[in-house]
Design a protein around this motif. Sequence first.
Motif, short mmCIF file in Angstrom:
data_model
loop_
_atom_site.label_atom_id
_atom_site.label_comp_id
_atom_site.label_asym_id
_atom_site.label_seq_id
_atom_site.Cartn_x
_atom_site.Cartn_y
_atom_site.Cartn_z
N ILE A 130 -6.08 -3.87 18.68
CA ILE A 130 -5.07 -3.41 17.74
C ILE A 130 -5.04 -4.32 16.50
O ILE A 130 -4.93 -3.83 15.36
CB ILE A 130 -3.68 -3.37 18.40
CG1 ILE A 130 -3.64 -2.26 19.46
CG2 ILE A 130 -2.58 -3.14 17.36
CD1 ILE A 130 -2.39 -2.26 20.31
N ILE A 131 -5.19 -5.61 16.72
CA ILE A 131 -5.23 -6.56 15.60
C ILE A 131 -6.45 -6.28 14.71
O ILE A 131 -6.35 -6.27 13.48
CB ILE A 131 -5.28 -8.02 16.12
CG1 ILE A 131 -3.95 -8.37 16.80
CG2 ILE A 131 -5.57 -9.00 14.97
CD1 ILE A 131 -3.96 -9.72 17.51
N GLY A 132 -7.61 -6.03 15.36
CA GLY A 132 -8.83 -5.72 14.61
C GLY A 132 -8.68 -4.46 13.79
O GLY A 132 -9.07 -4.41 12.61
N VAL A 133 -8.09 -3.42 14.39
CA VAL A 133 -7.86 -2.16 13.67
C VAL A 133 -6.88 -2.37 12.52
O VAL A 133 -7.04 -1.81 11.43
CB VAL A 133 -7.33 -1.07 14.63
CG1 VAL A 133 -6.91 0.17 13.86
CG2 VAL A 133 -8.39 -0.71 15.66
N TYR A 134 -5.85 -3.21 12.75
CA TYR A 134 -4.86 -3.50 11.70
C TYR A 134 -5.53 -4.16 10.49
O TYR A 134 -5.25 -3.81 9.34
CB TYR A 134 -3.77 -4.41 12.25
CG TYR A 134 -2.76 -4.84 11.21
CD1 TYR A 134 -1.75 -3.98 10.79
CD2 TYR A 134 -2.83 -6.12 10.64
CE1 TYR A 134 -0.83 -4.38 9.82
CE2 TYR A 134 -1.92 -6.53 9.68
CZ TYR A 134 -0.92 -5.65 9.28
OH TYR A 134 -0.01 -6.05 8.32
N ILE A 135 -6.44 -5.11 10.76
CA ILE A 135 -7.15 -5.80 9.68
C ILE A 135 -7.98 -4.79 8.87
O ILE A 135 -7.99 -4.82 7.63
CB ILE A 135 -8.07 -6.91 10.24
CG1 ILE A 135 -7.22 -8.04 10.84
CG2 ILE A 135 -8.99 -7.46 9.16
CD1 ILE A 135 -8.03 -9.08 11.59
N ILE A 136 -8.66 -3.88 9.59
CA ILE A 136 -9.47 -2.86 8.91
C ILE A 136 -8.58 -1.94 8.08
O ILE A 136 -8.88 -1.63 6.92
CB ILE A 136 -10.26 -2.02 9.95
CG1 ILE A 136 -11.32 -2.89 10.63
CG2 ILE A 136 -10.92 -0.81 9.28
CD1 ILE A 136 -12.01 -2.21 11.79
N TYR A 271 -15.42 -6.08 7.92
CA TYR A 271 -16.41 -6.61 8.85
C TYR A 271 -15.78 -7.60 9.84
O TYR A 271 -16.23 -7.71 10.99
CB TYR A 271 -17.57 -7.25 8.08
CG TYR A 271 -18.37 -6.22 7.31
CD1 TYR A 271 -19.18 -5.30 7.97
CD2 TYR A 271 -18.28 -6.13 5.92
CE1 TYR A 271 -19.89 -4.33 7.28
CE2 TYR A 271 -19.00 -5.16 5.22
CZ TYR A 271 -19.79 -4.27 5.90
OH TYR A 271 -20.49 -3.31 5.22
N ILE A 272 -14.73 -8.31 9.40
CA ILE A 272 -14.01 -9.18 10.33
C ILE A 272 -13.35 -8.33 11.41
O ILE A 272 -13.48 -8.60 12.61
CB ILE A 272 -12.95 -10.02 9.59
CG1 ILE A 272 -13.61 -11.03 8.65
CG2 ILE A 272 -12.04 -10.75 10.59
CD1 ILE A 272 -12.63 -11.83 7.81
N GLY A 273 -12.62 -7.29 10.98
CA GLY A 273 -11.95 -6.41 11.93
C GLY A 273 -12.93 -5.69 12.85
O GLY A 273 -12.70 -5.60 14.06
N ILE A 278 -15.63 -4.68 18.10
CA ILE A 278 -16.90 -4.51 18.82
C ILE A 278 -17.13 -5.64 19.81
O ILE A 278 -17.62 -5.42 20.93
CB ILE A 278 -18.08 -4.41 17.82
CG1 ILE A 278 -17.93 -3.13 16.97
CG2 ILE A 278 -19.42 -4.40 18.55
CD1 ILE A 278 -18.90 -3.05 15.81
N SER A 279 -16.76 -6.86 19.45
CA SER A 279 -16.93 -8.01 20.36
C SER A 279 -16.07 -7.85 21.61
O SER A 279 -16.51 -8.15 22.72
CB SER A 279 -16.55 -9.31 19.64
OG SER A 279 -17.40 -9.54 18.55
N VAL A 280 -14.85 -7.37 21.42
CA VAL A 280 -13.96 -7.14 22.57
C VAL A 280 -14.54 -6.06 23.48
O VAL A 280 -14.50 -6.19 24.71
CB VAL A 280 -12.55 -6.74 22.08
CG1 VAL A 280 -11.71 -6.21 23.24
CG2 VAL A 280 -11.85 -7.92 21.44
#
Length: 298
Positions: A130-136, A271-273, A278-280
């Motif tokens: 969710i954090i990754g999606v938020y960043i994107i 790319y950070i998000g 993807i890493s998770v």
Amino acid sequence: MQNAKLKNYLHLHVLVFIAGFTAILGQLITIDAIPLVWYRMLFALVFMALYVVFSKAKIRISFRSILKLSFAGIIIALHWITFFASIKASNVSIALAMFSTGAFFASLIEPLIYKRKVIWYEIIFGIIVIIGVYIITQSELEYLLGIVLGIISAFLSSFFAVLNGKFLEQHTATVISFYEFISGVAFISLYLLFSNSGFNTDFFMLHVYDIVYLLILASVCTAYAFIASVYVMRYINPYTVVLTYNLEPVYGIILAIIIFPEKENMSFNFYIGATIVISVVMLNGILKNSKKLKRNPA
């Protein structure tokens, strides 16, 4: 023996590459998402029917089973429609990054379908996703519709995968796909028949390039990929297969950057998000499948 093993590993990576290339074709094909998926499922159904005939596969099942598979066929049709719509509304990178959230949705759906407890690390992974999606989302607000469609597509994909896992306990993959493709084509056909922009002259007036891309999508990326993946899983353990398929968005995004450099020029935060998500997904695959291997070392 070693050469045969290497050959199957290479074959597996080719299949993952093909899966990533599906998104590229979705960008190249100029027609809208709904007719695109209708043609894809119709052509794939023809190829699948030919496979059934030549392999003499037994596809007769009960009416109740057909109804269950038909429901799954509608789900996969909606998944593909929202996936390609996400590409059309944004780009390949956004659609594939959102597609990676499917592992999070699967962790929520699986306990309901299989009646198991939620695993503690899945909750943590879900929060990180969710954090990754938020960043994107914060860095790519112009693609908000594509992000929403991509997330819906990921949910539908996970729901479909969990349902198919149950179906595989009773039916072969050939039987499952055959009836799912039939119901998917029928479902979209009914929608088109009753919609204002349904079957008309323009619907069947395809550009020659679209026909070529659709045939590649239906044959190589759908019918062949399905048959080949079943073959590869006979020789490579599930851990390797699942982990390798998690590279699909990586391959797809890299391909998109090469083929569509201007359209796929994303912000650094994207790319950070995407890397977080993807890493998770990959870490989740490692943990889950390593536990399965410990329970079933053979």
